[in-house]
Scaffold this motif. Structure first.
Motif, PDB file in Angstrom:
ATOM      1  N   ASP A  47     -47.495  30.826  37.133  1.00 51.79           N
ATOM      2  CA  ASP A  47     -48.172  31.983  37.711  1.00 51.79           C
ATOM      3  C   ASP A  47     -49.274  32.448  36.761  1.00 51.79           C
ATOM      4  OD1 ASP A  47     -47.814  34.349  39.881  1.00 51.79           O
ATOM      5  OD2 ASP A  47     -48.317  35.194  37.917  1.00 51.79           O
ATOM      6  N   ARG A  48     -50.515  32.477  37.261  1.00 49.78           N
ATOM      7  CA  ARG A  48     -51.637  32.839  36.391  1.00 49.78           C
ATOM      8  C   ARG A  48     -51.545  34.283  35.905  1.00 49.78           C
ATOM      9  NH1 ARG A  48     -56.763  31.232  35.052  1.00 49.78           N
ATOM     10  NH2 ARG A  48     -56.700  29.394  36.388  1.00 49.78           N
ATOM     11  N   THR A 139     -54.869  26.223  33.711  1.00 47.12           N
ATOM     12  CA  THR A 139     -55.843  25.696  34.672  1.00 47.12           C
ATOM     13  C   THR A 139     -55.277  25.760  36.084  1.00 47.12           C
ATOM     14  OG1 THR A 139     -57.192  23.769  35.282  1.00 47.12           O
ATOM     15  CG2 THR A 139     -55.023  23.325  34.372  1.00 47.12           C
ATOM     16  N   ASP A 140     -56.173  25.941  37.052  1.00 48.63           N
ATOM     17  CA  ASP A 140     -55.801  25.755  38.450  1.00 48.63           C
ATOM     18  C   ASP A 140     -55.771  24.261  38.736  1.00 48.63           C
ATOM     19  OD1 ASP A 140     -55.663  28.447  38.989  1.00 48.63           O
ATOM     20  OD2 ASP A 140     -57.702  28.581  39.804  1.00 48.63           O
ATOM     21  N   LEU A 141     -54.804  23.826  39.534  1.00 54.27           N
ATOM     22  CA  LEU A 141     -54.686  22.439  39.966  1.00 54.27           C
ATOM     23  C   LEU A 141     -54.697  22.425  41.492  1.00 54.27           C
ATOM     24  CD1 LEU A 141     -51.778  21.280  37.620  1.00 54.27           C
ATOM     25  CD2 LEU A 141     -54.223  20.990  37.238  1.00 54.27           C
ATOM     26  N   LYS A 142     -55.493  21.523  42.062  1.00 52.51           N
ATOM     27  CA  LYS A 142     -55.610  21.469  43.512  1.00 52.51           C
ATOM     28  C   LYS A 142     -55.660  20.020  43.975  1.00 52.51           C
ATOM     29  CE  LYS A 142     -58.420  23.564  47.203  1.00 52.51           C
ATOM     30  NZ  LYS A 142     -59.644  24.335  47.479  1.00 52.51           N
ATOM     31  N   ASP A 143     -55.212  19.779  45.204  1.00 54.35           N
ATOM     32  CA  ASP A 143     -55.207  18.436  45.784  1.00 54.35           C
ATOM     33  C   ASP A 143     -54.332  17.486  44.966  1.00 54.35           C
ATOM     34  OD1 ASP A 143     -55.948  16.577  47.731  1.00 54.35           O
ATOM     35  OD2 ASP A 143     -57.558  15.780  46.495  1.00 54.35           O
ATOM     36  N   VAL A 144     -53.197  18.008  44.498  1.00 58.51           N
ATOM     37  CA  VAL A 144     -52.266  17.195  43.706  1.00 58.51           C
ATOM     38  C   VAL A 144     -51.416  16.350  44.651  1.00 58.51           C
ATOM     39  CG1 VAL A 144     -50.380  17.229  42.045  1.00 58.51           C
ATOM     40  CG2 VAL A 144     -52.212  18.925  41.871  1.00 58.51           C
ATOM     41  N   GLU A 145     -51.506  15.039  44.525  1.00 56.94           N
ATOM     42  CA  GLU A 145     -50.817  14.136  45.440  1.00 56.94           C
ATOM     43  C   GLU A 145     -49.620  13.426  44.814  1.00 56.94           C
ATOM     44  OE1 GLU A 145     -53.851  11.569  46.865  1.00 56.94           O
ATOM     45  OE2 GLU A 145     -54.994  13.160  47.840  1.00 56.94           O
ATOM     46  N   SER A 146     -49.402  13.642  43.522  1.00 56.11           N
ATOM     47  CA  SER A 146     -48.240  13.066  42.850  1.00 56.11           C
ATOM     48  C   SER A 146     -47.975  13.880  41.586  1.00 56.11           C
ATOM     49  CB  SER A 146     -48.472  11.591  42.508  1.00 56.11           C
ATOM     50  OG  SER A 146     -49.557  11.465  41.619  1.00 56.11           O
ATOM     51  N   THR A 147     -46.871  13.607  40.916  1.00 57.78           N
ATOM     52  CA  THR A 147     -46.504  14.355  39.713  1.00 57.78           C
ATOM     53  C   THR A 147     -47.515  14.120  38.597  1.00 57.78           C
ATOM     54  OG1 THR A 147     -44.160  14.210  40.274  1.00 57.78           O
ATOM     55  CG2 THR A 147     -44.712  14.727  37.983  1.00 57.78           C
ATOM     56  N   ILE A 148     -47.987  15.228  38.004  1.00 59.36           N
ATOM     57  CA  ILE A 148     -48.936  15.176  36.889  1.00 59.36           C
ATOM     58  C   ILE A 148     -48.197  15.584  35.611  1.00 59.36           C
ATOM     59  CG2 ILE A 148     -51.117  16.025  35.962  1.00 59.36           C
ATOM     60  CD1 ILE A 148     -51.369  14.431  38.554  1.00 59.36           C
ATOM     61  N   ASN A 149     -48.284  14.751  34.585  1.00 55.26           N
ATOM     62  CA  ASN A 149     -47.640  15.022  33.302  1.00 55.26           C
ATOM     63  C   ASN A 149     -48.674  15.429  32.260  1.00 55.26           C
ATOM     64  OD1 ASN A 149     -44.934  14.118  34.174  1.00 55.26           O
ATOM     65  ND2 ASN A 149     -45.883  12.090  34.244  1.00 55.26           N
ATOM     66  N   TYR A 150     -48.225  16.178  31.266  1.00 56.88           N
ATOM     67  CA  TYR A 150     -49.128  16.587  30.181  1.00 56.88           C
ATOM     68  C   TYR A 150     -48.536  16.189  28.837  1.00 56.88           C
ATOM     69  CZ  TYR A 150     -46.030  20.496  29.003  1.00 56.88           C
ATOM     70  OH  TYR A 150     -44.949  21.251  28.610  1.00 56.88           O
ATOM     71  N   GLU A 156     -46.016  17.907  22.279  1.00 56.62           N
ATOM     72  CA  GLU A 156     -45.246  18.575  23.318  1.00 56.62           C
ATOM     73  C   GLU A 156     -45.659  18.031  24.685  1.00 56.62           C
ATOM     74  OE1 GLU A 156     -44.539  22.944  21.429  1.00 56.62           O
ATOM     75  OE2 GLU A 156     -46.594  22.250  21.648  1.00 56.62           O
ATOM     76  N   SER A 157     -44.692  17.818  25.570  1.00 55.74           N
ATOM     77  CA  SER A 157     -44.978  17.173  26.846  1.00 55.74           C
ATOM     78  C   SER A 157     -44.106  17.744  27.955  1.00 55.74           C
ATOM     79  CB  SER A 157     -44.759  15.662  26.734  1.00 55.74           C
ATOM     80  OG  SER A 157     -43.398  15.375  26.414  1.00 55.74           O
ATOM     81  N   GLY A 158     -44.484  17.423  29.199  1.00 58.71           N
ATOM     82  CA  GLY A 158     -43.719  17.896  30.344  1.00 58.71           C
ATOM     83  C   GLY A 158     -44.498  17.680  31.624  1.00 58.71           C
ATOM     84  N   VAL A 159     -44.071  18.359  32.685  1.00 61.44           N
ATOM     85  CA  VAL A 159     -44.708  18.250  33.998  1.00 61.44           C
ATOM     86  C   VAL A 159     -45.673  19.406  34.198  1.00 61.44           C
ATOM     87  CG1 VAL A 159     -44.309  18.253  36.492  1.00 61.44           C
ATOM     88  CG2 VAL A 159     -42.730  17.030  34.964  1.00 61.44           C
ATOM     89  N   ALA A 160     -46.907  19.076  34.572  1.00 63.53           N
ATOM     90  CA  ALA A 160     -47.926  20.097  34.796  1.00 63.53           C
ATOM     91  C   ALA A 160     -48.062  20.463  36.267  1.00 63.53           C
ATOM     92  CB  ALA A 160     -49.272  19.623  34.261  1.00 63.53           C
ATOM     93  N   GLY A 161     -47.865  19.493  37.163  1.00 64.65           N
ATOM     94  CA  GLY A 161     -48.016  19.752  38.588  1.00 64.65           C
ATOM     95  C   GLY A 161     -47.216  18.756  39.399  1.00 64.65           C
ATOM     96  N   VAL A 162     -46.880  19.149  40.619  1.00 67.28           N
ATOM     97  CA  VAL A 162     -46.105  18.272  41.504  1.00 67.28           C
ATOM     98  C   VAL A 162     -46.864  18.102  42.814  1.00 67.28           C
ATOM     99  CG1 VAL A 162     -43.905  18.912  40.483  1.00 67.28           C
ATOM    100  CG2 VAL A 162     -44.796  20.239  42.409  1.00 67.28           C
ATOM    101  N   GLN A 170     -52.092  25.054  42.660  1.00 67.18           N
ATOM    102  CA  GLN A 170     -51.023  25.287  41.689  1.00 67.18           C
ATOM    103  C   GLN A 170     -51.647  25.784  40.392  1.00 67.18           C
ATOM    104  OE1 GLN A 170     -47.943  22.084  41.449  1.00 67.18           O
ATOM    105  NE2 GLN A 170     -49.282  20.993  42.865  1.00 67.18           N
ATOM    106  N   PHE A 171     -50.865  26.501  39.609  1.00 63.18           N
ATOM    107  CA  PHE A 171     -51.331  26.923  38.285  1.00 63.18           C
ATOM    108  C   PHE A 171     -50.429  26.316  37.225  1.00 63.18           C
ATOM    109  CE2 PHE A 171     -51.057  29.750  34.590  1.00 63.18           C
ATOM    110  CZ  PHE A 171     -52.388  29.710  34.181  1.00 63.18           C
TER     111      PHE A 171
END
Length: 237
Positions: A47-48, A139-150, A156-162, A170-171
């Motif tokens: 949540d931004r 960052t705002d994320l838009k048009d996410v079609e698969s899991t995005i990792n950072y 440090e790592s994890g999931v940024a968007g689904v 998504q934020f």
């Protein structure tokens, strides 16, 4: 008697000053640490509003001043205090509401704010590189079609968007007590595109702020209250 009373008064005053000095030193020290110290631990926000409420002053990059371009290979976008590196052989670049993908609407593909946005069609990675260490990134994320990792440069790592329906924004917000100079985004699906927009991150504290903090710390540490003459001493005088 007068001499003895004066000596006892000086001794009591010296004892009071030595007893109070640690408190005078500790409070300013804690205040400076709290004002300069980064957050403790690593936290991911979706949540931004909550992210910005919990963050310090943020630098904003909305790509509004970036030159419009589109390439189909690896590229580096230099925005000054932050750069964006793209590795792959798919479309990448800064587009506006006119240059959206043919067959799509601006609701599906366009910017989340303003007129321009960063389009990245994944093949390998997209990496935001900073001139100075940062502790917060969003960052705002838009048009996410698969899991995005950072993955940050500090490890440090994890999931940024689904995966979401077209047009859903998504934020992704990230805070860490370990400064990082870059954050890299990847996914496992070749040719899968997405949009970055309204990027925010911590900037470098202004020198004037640091100077004032040091000045306040030293002033509070070495301040000494006027010596009070006891009633007993005054009466003997």
């Amino acid at each position: 008697m007068v001499h003895l009373a004066k000596k006892e008064s000086r001794e009591r005053e010296m004892f009071r000053l030595y007893a109070e000095y640690p408190k005078r030193f500790l409070l300013p020290f804690v205040m400076v640490v709290l004002s300069w110290g980064p957050v403790f631990g690593a936290t991911v926000f979706t949540d931004r509003i909550m992210f910005e409420a919990a963050s310090g002053p943020l630098m904003i990059e909305g790509f509004e001043g970036a030159t419009l371009f589109e390439t189909s290979g690896s590229a580096m976008l230099d925005l000054g205090i932050v750069s964006v590196a793209y590795e792959g052989e798919r479309p990448f670049g800064v587009l506006d509401i006119v240059g959206f993908v043919p067959g799509s609407t601006t609701t599906e593909v366009g910017p989340t704010e303003g007129q321009r946005y960063l389009l990245a069609t994944f093949a390998t990675s997209v990496t935001f590189v900073f001139e100075e260490l940062v502790f917060e990134f969003g960052t705002d994320l838009k048009d996410v079609e698969s899991t995005i990792n950072y993955l940050t440069s500090s490890g440090e790592s994890g999931v940024a968007g689904v995966q979401m329906d077209d047009g859903v924004v998504q934020f992704f917000g990230f805070r860490s007590d370990t400064g990082f100079s870059s954050i890299r985004f990847t996914n496992d699906k070749d040719g899968d595109g997405m949009i970055f927009d309204h990027v925010v991150f911590t900037g470098v504290p202004e020198p004037s702020t640091a100077f004032l903090s040091i000045w306040a710390f030293l002033a509070a540490s070495f301040y000494r209250e006027p010596v009070r003459t006891s009633l007993t001493t005054a009466q003997h005088q």
